[in-house]
Write a protein that holds these residues in place. Structure first.
Motif, PDB file in Angstrom:
ATOM      1  N   ILE A   1      -3.205  -6.688   2.976  1.00 40.46           N
ATOM      2  CA  ILE A   1      -2.708  -7.291   1.658  1.00 40.46           C
ATOM      3  C   ILE A   1      -1.745  -6.556   1.220  1.00 40.46           C
ATOM      4  CG2 ILE A   1      -3.245  -7.802  -0.622  1.00 40.46           C
ATOM      5  CD1 ILE A   1      -6.360  -8.048   0.269  1.00 40.46           C
ATOM      6  N   GLU A   2      -1.452  -5.257   1.190  1.00 37.49           N
ATOM      7  CA  GLU A   2      -0.485  -4.392   0.801  1.00 37.49           C
ATOM      8  C   GLU A   2       0.906  -4.808   1.527  1.00 37.49           C
ATOM      9  OE1 GLU A   2      -2.505  -0.714  -1.485  1.00 37.49           O
ATOM     10  OE2 GLU A   2      -2.183  -0.878   0.435  1.00 37.49           O
ATOM     11  N   ARG A   3       0.656  -4.669   2.878  1.00 35.70           N
ATOM     12  CA  ARG A   3       1.770  -4.897   3.741  1.00 35.70           C
ATOM     13  C   ARG A   3       2.405  -6.390   3.516  1.00 35.70           C
ATOM     14  NH1 ARG A   3       1.542  -5.178  10.471  1.00 35.70           N
ATOM     15  NH2 ARG A   3       3.682  -5.041  10.682  1.00 35.70           N
ATOM     16  N   GLY A   4       1.539  -7.381   3.421  1.00 30.67           N
ATOM     17  CA  GLY A   4       2.060  -8.671   2.922  1.00 30.67           C
ATOM     18  C   GLY A   4       2.865  -8.761   1.780  1.00 30.67           C
ATOM     19  N   LEU A   5       2.631  -7.663   0.809  1.00 30.59           N
ATOM     20  CA  LEU A   5       3.432  -7.807  -0.213  1.00 30.59           C
ATOM     21  C   LEU A   5       4.632  -6.802  -0.182  1.00 30.59           C
ATOM     22  CD1 LEU A   5       0.673  -7.453  -3.164  1.00 30.59           C
ATOM     23  CD2 LEU A   5       2.189  -9.290  -2.777  1.00 30.59           C
ATOM     24  N   GLY A   6       4.785  -6.295   0.975  1.00 31.91           N
ATOM     25  CA  GLY A   6       6.024  -5.564   1.372  1.00 31.91           C
ATOM     26  C   GLY A   6       5.961  -4.054   0.952  1.00 31.91           C
ATOM     27  N   ASP A   7       4.758  -3.492   0.491  1.00 32.22           N
ATOM     28  CA  ASP A   7       4.329  -2.308   0.070  1.00 32.22           C
ATOM     29  C   ASP A   7       3.922  -1.550   1.297  1.00 32.22           C
ATOM     30  OD1 ASP A   7       4.099   0.284  -1.251  1.00 32.22           O
ATOM     31  OD2 ASP A   7       2.580  -0.550  -2.609  1.00 32.22           O
ATOM     32  N   GLU A   8       4.727  -0.948   2.163  1.00 35.43           N
ATOM     33  CA  GLU A   8       4.594  -0.476   3.577  1.00 35.43           C
ATOM     34  C   GLU A   8       3.970   1.157   3.276  1.00 35.43           C
ATOM     35  OE1 GLU A   8       7.354  -0.377   6.147  1.00 35.43           O
ATOM     36  OE2 GLU A   8       7.590  -2.766   6.303  1.00 35.43           O
ATOM     37  N   ALA A   9       4.465   1.776   2.251  1.00 35.40           N
ATOM     38  CA  ALA A   9       3.997   3.043   1.815  1.00 35.40           C
ATOM     39  C   ALA A   9       2.260   3.011   1.618  1.00 35.40           C
ATOM     40  CB  ALA A   9       4.778   3.945   0.889  1.00 35.40           C
ATOM     41  N   ALA A  10       2.031   2.134   0.850  1.00 27.67           N
ATOM     42  CA  ALA A  10       0.704   1.920   0.670  1.00 27.67           C
ATOM     43  C   ALA A  10      -0.109   1.474   1.581  1.00 27.67           C
ATOM     44  CB  ALA A  10       0.444   1.077  -0.714  1.00 27.67           C
ATOM     45  N   ALA A  11       0.557   0.554   2.364  1.00 25.77           N
ATOM     46  CA  ALA A  11      -0.348   0.060   3.624  1.00 25.77           C
ATOM     47  C   ALA A  11      -0.464   0.932   4.768  1.00 25.77           C
ATOM     48  CB  ALA A  11       0.685  -1.152   4.155  1.00 25.77           C
ATOM     49  N   ARG A  12       0.423   1.799   4.867  1.00 22.95           N
ATOM     50  CA  ARG A  12       0.184   2.912   5.783  1.00 22.95           C
ATOM     51  C   ARG A  12      -0.925   4.010   5.287  1.00 22.95           C
ATOM     52  NH1 ARG A  12       4.722   5.151   4.688  1.00 22.95           N
ATOM     53  NH2 ARG A  12       6.096   3.889   6.155  1.00 22.95           N
ATOM     54  N   ARG A  13      -0.717   4.252   4.213  1.00 21.12           N
ATOM     55  CA  ARG A  13      -1.770   5.184   3.739  1.00 21.12           C
ATOM     56  C   ARG A  13      -3.273   4.671   3.751  1.00 21.12           C
ATOM     57  NH1 ARG A  13       0.196   5.390  -0.973  1.00 21.12           N
ATOM     58  NH2 ARG A  13      -1.568   4.290  -2.268  1.00 21.12           N
ATOM     59  N   HIS A  14      -3.595   3.309   3.488  1.00 15.49           N
ATOM     60  CA  HIS A  14      -4.648   2.794   3.518  1.00 15.49           C
ATOM     61  C   HIS A  14      -5.185   2.410   5.074  1.00 15.49           C
ATOM     62  CE1 HIS A  14      -4.208   2.058  -0.621  1.00 15.49           C
ATOM     63  NE2 HIS A  14      -5.551   2.554  -0.701  1.00 15.49           N
TER      64      HIS A  14
END
Length: 561
Positions: A419-432
């Motif tokens: 979901i975070e990657r779909g919103l463009g937040d790659e840093a949070a997506a990487r962490r999770h």
């Protein structure tokens, strides 16, 4: 002394019992035995024989612990005969309803639940809740929790607690209900009260559940170890081993989880839940054929919709899409059948629709479930359905509600990362994504490979930190504000006082006078004149004309003859 010795050596007369004496002795013995029985009546534990199957099952049902299938069958047959002979037996109806409930749990056959409800309501008709029919009330709460109607389960548990606060059997019902509703603080408080009133298998099992939901995995394992020490029957020990396997699986220890599942099956071969757990670990270890076999065996014993969904996804990952479609159709049939018996399968059905059906239908179904049940499982499923429906902004809010309370789930972390990657937040997506891989790298045969691919695509952050943390212009020292000078405090008003005497000037210290030289003896005039002519006159410092202390010169007196 001789007479006494002779009497001692004589043989004693033989003892003879007459009929009258025998009758009196027997009467005294009967009276003593009757008095002992009145003081302490016979107890169940006095019987040295081991308890029978129905007795074992009745004890397990009363304590809220698992019972063996054979024992449950014997208990059901015994209580059915009892209520047939005595239709007004309140306790037998309550025990029969709880036995039906345990049969439904053990076999995953939801058809037992309506029969359990009927028996428990019959017991409540004979003795209403207002008169303290606590066994039937507790059974109704457990039945509601088994149907995932946690709101009703909470009402029954709170009703028992209000009437009998020290009755410990109400608190396992409350712990399960509060957990299902997402009220984890209330579940913690109910657990603390349960541990104060009772220590045993039931309390240890609930403690492990509460600790797991809080993310305290080590404490959850310790609680299950204590539960294993309190377990007495093979069915109880097998269930504890199955729960240990579940905890090990969730943290990624597939090999150790496999050992616990196999130990549970050796202890109780009818433990179908452990068979499903072993199938899950076999799939994670790459033994797909054996996993499919165990899944089919488990579904043959216990038709659980969650197992059907897992087997369908495993077959899909193995390229057997046609077989997977058959399992998905069976899942729909199972959930419909459970719905007719009052069982709520919204979470499993919503996840299936989000991934393999209509995401919009999943959003509608799970939104309705969220209105009454705000657990982490519902939040995760609803967030994932919203993502599949294209609303990542709303999905992120529910993904946070699923991951922030503390439960360590690789599935939940993966859903939030996508979901975070779909919103463009790659840093949070990487962490999770890293969290999901660290928690359980083989959590799903379908989504685990996708998580690895997503993590490789996101990559590592650039050297030196994110761009928004790097200065674009040279650093210039900022002008700091000057500190304000403190204002002088106003002088206090001087009080009227008498004039003070003027200070006297200090006296100047007098200069030390030169030491006086000893006067020379007067010499004769002639010689004295010669001396004065030979030596120049020495003027002392005090007599120097330029000295401030010099005295005026005096004229020499004329010599007299």
């Amino acid at each position: 002394m001789d007479r006494i010795d002779e009497e001692a050596q004589q043989p004693a007369p033989p003892v003879t019992f007459t009929g009258r004496k025998t009758l009196v002795a027997a009467a005294v013995a009967v009276v003593l035995i009757a008095g002992a029985l009145l003081i302490r009546p016979a107890r169940t534990g006095d019987d040295a024989r081991p308890p029978g199957p129905s007795e074992r099952a009745a004890s397990a049902v009363g304590l809220g612990t698992p019972a063996a299938a054979v024992d449950l069958t014997a208990l059901v047959a015994d209580r059915e005969k009892q209520v047939t002979r005595h239709p007004d037996d309140v306790a037998s109806w309550a025990v029969l309803g709880s036995a039906y409930l345990e049969q439904g749990r053990r076999t995953a056959d939801t058809a037992w639940y309506p029969r359990s409800e009927k028996a428990l309501k019959r017991s409540l008709e004979l003795r209403p809740a207002e008169q303290g029919n606590f066994d039937a009330m507790t059974g109704m709460g457990s039945l509601a929790n088994a149907r995932r109607d946690f709101g009703t389960g909470r009402k029954w548990g709170e009703l028992v607690r209000a009437q009998a606060p020290r009755r410990w059997t109400a608190y396992p019902v409350l712990v399960d209900a509060y957990t299902g509703l997402g009220d984890y603080k209330a579940a913690q408080k109910a657990l603390e009260r349960l541990e104060e009133l009772h220590s045993g298998l039931a309390s240890n099992l609930r403690a492990s559940q509460v600790y797991r939901d809080r993310g305290w995995r080590e404490d959850a394992v310790v609680a299950l170890e204590h539960a294993g020490g309190a377990a007495k029957t093979p069915a109880e020990k097998a269930y504890v081993l199955f729960r240990l396997g579940e905890l090990l699986w969730e943290r990624g220890d597939a090999a150790e989880a496999m050992g616990q599942y196999e130990a549970a099956l050796r202890t109780d071969p009818a433990q179908a839940e452990a068979l499903g757990g072993r199938a899950r670990t076999l799939a994670a270890l790459g033994r797909g054929g054996e996993a499919v076999r165990d899944y089919r065996l488990a579904l043959g014993r216990t038709p659980v919709p969650q197992l059907a969904l897992e087997l369908g996804e495993l077959l899909e990952s193995l390229g057997r899409a046609d077989e997977a479609r058959v399992l998905y159709d069976a899942l729909g049939t199972m959930t419909k059948r459970g719905g007719t018996h009052g069982v709520n399968e919204s979470v499993v059905l919503g996840l299936y629709e989000a991934d393999h059906g209509d995401p919009s239908a999943a959003v509608r179904r799970l939104s309705q479930e969220w209105s009454s049940n705000k657990s982490m499982q519902v939040a995760d499923a609803l967030g994932w359905a919203l993502h599949k429906a294209g609303d990542d902004t709303a999905a992120l809010e529910y993904a946070k509600k699923a991951t922030e309370p503390g439960l360590r789930s690789a599935e939940f972390a993966y859903h939030r990362a996508v979901i975070e990657r779909g919103l463009g937040d790659e840093a949070a997506a990487r962490r999770h994504l890293q969290e999901a891989m660290r928690t359980n790298p083989r959590f799903s045969p379908v989504r685990s490979p996708l998580a690895k691919e997503a993590l490789e695509a996101v990559g590592q952050p650039a050297q030196g930190g994110p761009e928004n943390l790097q200065p674009r212009t040279p650093w210039v020292e900022p002008e700091l504000p000057k500190p304000n000078k403190p204002k002088p405090a106003p002088a206090p008003a001087k009080p009227k006082s008498q004039p003070q005497p003027q200070p006297q000037p200090r006296p100047r210290p007098a200069k030390p006078e030169p030491e006086a030289k000893p006067e020379a003896k007067p010499a004769p005039k002639a010689s004295r004149a010669k001396v004065e002519q030979a030596q120049p006159e020495r003027t002392p410092e005090a007599a120097r004309p330029d000295s401030p202390d010099a005295e005026p010169e005096r004229e020499p007196r004329p010599e007299q003859d």
